[in-house]
Scaffold this active site. Structure first.
Site, PDB file in Angstrom:
ATOM      1  N   TYR A  70      -4.399  -4.416  14.221  1.00  0.00           N
ATOM      2  CA  TYR A  70      -3.220  -3.517  14.345  1.00  0.00           C
ATOM      3  C   TYR A  70      -3.614  -2.146  15.381  1.00  0.00           C
ATOM      4  O   TYR A  70      -2.768  -1.571  16.014  1.00  0.00           O
ATOM      5  CB  TYR A  70      -2.879  -3.060  12.993  1.00  0.00           C
ATOM      6  CG  TYR A  70      -1.908  -1.960  12.545  1.00  0.00           C
ATOM      7  CD1 TYR A  70      -0.500  -2.491  12.446  1.00  0.00           C
ATOM      8  CD2 TYR A  70      -2.218  -0.530  12.865  1.00  0.00           C
ATOM      9  CE1 TYR A  70       0.455  -1.448  12.458  1.00  0.00           C
ATOM     10  CE2 TYR A  70      -1.047   0.400  12.679  1.00  0.00           C
ATOM     11  CZ  TYR A  70       0.340  -0.276  12.543  1.00  0.00           C
ATOM     12  OH  TYR A  70       1.241   0.711  12.314  1.00  0.00           O
ATOM     13  N   ASP A 105       6.882   2.634   6.753  1.00  0.00           N
ATOM     14  CA  ASP A 105       6.692   2.222   5.203  1.00  0.00           C
ATOM     15  C   ASP A 105       6.788   3.134   4.128  1.00  0.00           C
ATOM     16  O   ASP A 105       7.405   3.042   3.000  1.00  0.00           O
ATOM     17  CB  ASP A 105       5.476   1.567   5.114  1.00  0.00           C
ATOM     18  CG  ASP A 105       5.176   0.479   6.112  1.00  0.00           C
ATOM     19  OD1 ASP A 105       5.951   0.164   7.053  1.00  0.00           O
ATOM     20  OD2 ASP A 105       3.979   0.103   6.234  1.00  0.00           O
ATOM     21  N   SER A 148       0.820  -1.047   0.187  1.00  0.00           N
ATOM     22  CA  SER A 148       0.000  -0.005   0.237  1.00  0.00           C
ATOM     23  C   SER A 148       0.768   1.244   0.096  1.00  0.00           C
ATOM     24  O   SER A 148       0.361   2.164  -0.676  1.00  0.00           O
ATOM     25  CB  SER A 148      -1.096   0.232   1.107  1.00  0.00           C
ATOM     26  OG  SER A 148      -1.349  -1.245   1.487  1.00  0.00           O
TER      27      SER A 148
HETATM   28  C1  GLA Z   1       2.554  -1.741   9.193  1.00  0.00           C
HETATM   29  C2  GLA Z   1       2.725  -0.410   9.371  1.00  0.00           C
HETATM   30  C3  GLA Z   1       3.887   0.347   9.910  1.00  0.00           C
HETATM   31  C4  GLA Z   1       4.570  -0.404  11.192  1.00  0.00           C
HETATM   32  C5  GLA Z   1       4.561  -1.935  10.901  1.00  0.00           C
HETATM   33  C6  GLA Z   1       4.817  -2.804  12.070  1.00  0.00           C
HETATM   34  O1  GLA Z   1       3.640  -2.090   7.945  1.00  0.00           O
HETATM   35  O2  GLA Z   1       2.496   0.299   8.211  1.00  0.00           O
HETATM   36  O3  GLA Z   1       3.860   1.629  10.140  1.00  0.00           O
HETATM   37  O4  GLA Z   1       3.891   0.094  12.087  1.00  0.00           O
HETATM   38  O5  GLA Z   1       3.070  -2.310  10.567  1.00  0.00           O
HETATM   39  O6  GLA Z   1       6.199  -2.322  12.290  1.00  0.00           O
END
Ligand code: GLA
Length: 390
Positions: free
Chosen positions: A227, A178, A134
């Site tokens: 999450y 990310d 994403s």
């Molecule tokens: C996803 C989220 C990131 C981070 C990871 C876990 O990738 O987009 O911001 O929190 O999970 O480390």
């Protein structure tokens, strides 16, 4: 490259013209520092040689006409009509279309000039696999709008706009890791980011080591709600601990010693979650130093500790991820293995001696198949440059 030829062909078929340019934004694999970015801690991801590619043609109206080649789907929306999250005929935007629309919305909120476009999107970052497919899509669109509008944001600001889109428009409370890795990637380097100050430095990956990604091929939908729940539990821990540790604003401010003294104030589950974060912050800072010194064995041991913590304390693993990690850790030439990304399925990341990489891939695929009856996809990843216009 095959993917680029296919993309150009699809563009021609959709718009009867050649694209003006192709924007490309990589996925990432995180080496260490998991579930700490939204606790203002330290992360150590690298951009990978898999990316989202967006072929773009200019359009004189505010209309975005987008073909999602991998989904066999398309959408049209106006950059003048983003708040209502509807397409050009008034239907609610599908969830995948909210990523590009959200990026447009976040860039507009920054007062930037936003144009319409004709576009075709494709990607070789596997979806829902913990490799930030994403974020790659978001950053590819932001890069394209930057080129079309003739303005330039610093890579970190572009990343923050994309995170804003994901948090506020798509509705997932992700951290910055990310999007940061996708805009700031460096070939041959991991990236050490302080998620509070946003100071970062590239850390060279030592010669003779490879990063192998192993996809369990398991995808768990509950990822998003779990999450957001983890994030809320971390906030609860900060709220309670700040009653006794007056200067803390995030779990990143809590030392392991202070945490041990005050952990009993938290409920058992919140205690587990917070312990992971506090220890992972310390682990990631130590790991960055170990990596700079080229000490692969120590780095690998920290990766193994991280997996145990994500499995037992943060509880974001699953049987397939545990099987993949357990099998990898037994194979000659593997220094460390752990799940990467948010968890609940997806990929593991493995630090492997370069000379052993081919045998490792073969043996790991066989061991995973024996343990789960499932076929894994396993590949070497190169640390790559961040987003650009090709
Ligand atoms: C996803 C989220 C990131 C981070 C990871 C876990 O990738 O987009 O911001 O929190 O999970 O480390």
């Amino acid at each position: 490259m095959d993917i680029l030829n296919r993309l150009a062909d699809t563009f021609k078929a959709s718009f009867h013209a050649k694209p003006a340019f192709i924007a490309c934004a990589p996925g990432r694999v995180n080496l260490l520092g998991e579930h700490v970015d939204y606790n203002e801690g330290w992360v150590l991801p690298m951009a990978i040689d898999r990316a989202a590619y967006l072929a773009v043609g200019e359009c004189s109206s505010p209309l975005v006409s987008l073909t999602a080649a991998d989904l066999d789907d398309g959408v049209a929306f106006r950059v003048t009509e983003l708040d209502s999250k509807i397409d050009v005929i008034g239907k609610p935007l599908k969830s995948w279309a909210r990523y590009p629309a959200g990026v447009a919305w976040a860039l507009k909120a920054r007062g930037l000039d936003l144009r319409g476009m004709d576009a075709v999107l494709t990607s070789d970052v596997p979806r829902g696999a913990g490799l930030s497919s994403s974020a790659a899509v978001e950053v590819a669109f932001a890069t394209a709008w930057q080129r079309l509008g003739g303005w330039a944001l610093a890579p970190m600001d572009l990343a923050r706009a994309c995170q804003h889109a994901e948090n506020q428009y798509v509705g997932v409370s992700t951290g910055l890791m990310d999007q940061f890795a996708s805009t700031c990637g460096r070939a041959g380097h991991a990236l050490l980011l302080d998620c509070r100050t946003l100071a970062w430095e590239p850390v060279p990956l030592p010669d003779g080591l490879t990063i192998v990604v192993a996809d369990t091929m398991v995808r768990r939908e509950l990822g998003k709600s779990e999450y957001n729940m983890r994030r809320a539990q971390c906030e609860e821990a900060v709220h309670i601990l700040s009653g006794v540790l007056l200067s803390i604003a995030a779990l990143r401010d809590v030392s392991v010693g202070d945490f041990n003294r005050h952990a009993h104030r938290l409920s058992p589950v919140v205690q587990q979650r917070a312990r992971h974060v506090v220890e992972e912050c310390a682990r990631t800072r130590a790991a960055a130093e170990v990596l700079k010194a080229g000490r692969a064995e120590e780095f690998g041991a920290l990766m193994n500790e991280c997996h145990a913590s994500l499995r037992d304390l943060y509880e974001v693993s699953c049987p397939e991820l545990d099987a993949m990690v357990g099998a990898a850790q037994k194979i000659e030439g593997c220094y460390g293995a752990r799940l990467t990304g948010a968890g609940f399925g997806g990929c593991t990341v493995n630090l492997v001696a370069a000379a052993a990489a081919e045998d490792f891939k073969r043996d790991l695929a066989a061991a995973y198949d024996r343990a789960t009856g499932k076929k894994a996809e396993i590949y070497v990843c190169q640390a790559s440059e961040g987003a650009k216009v090709l």
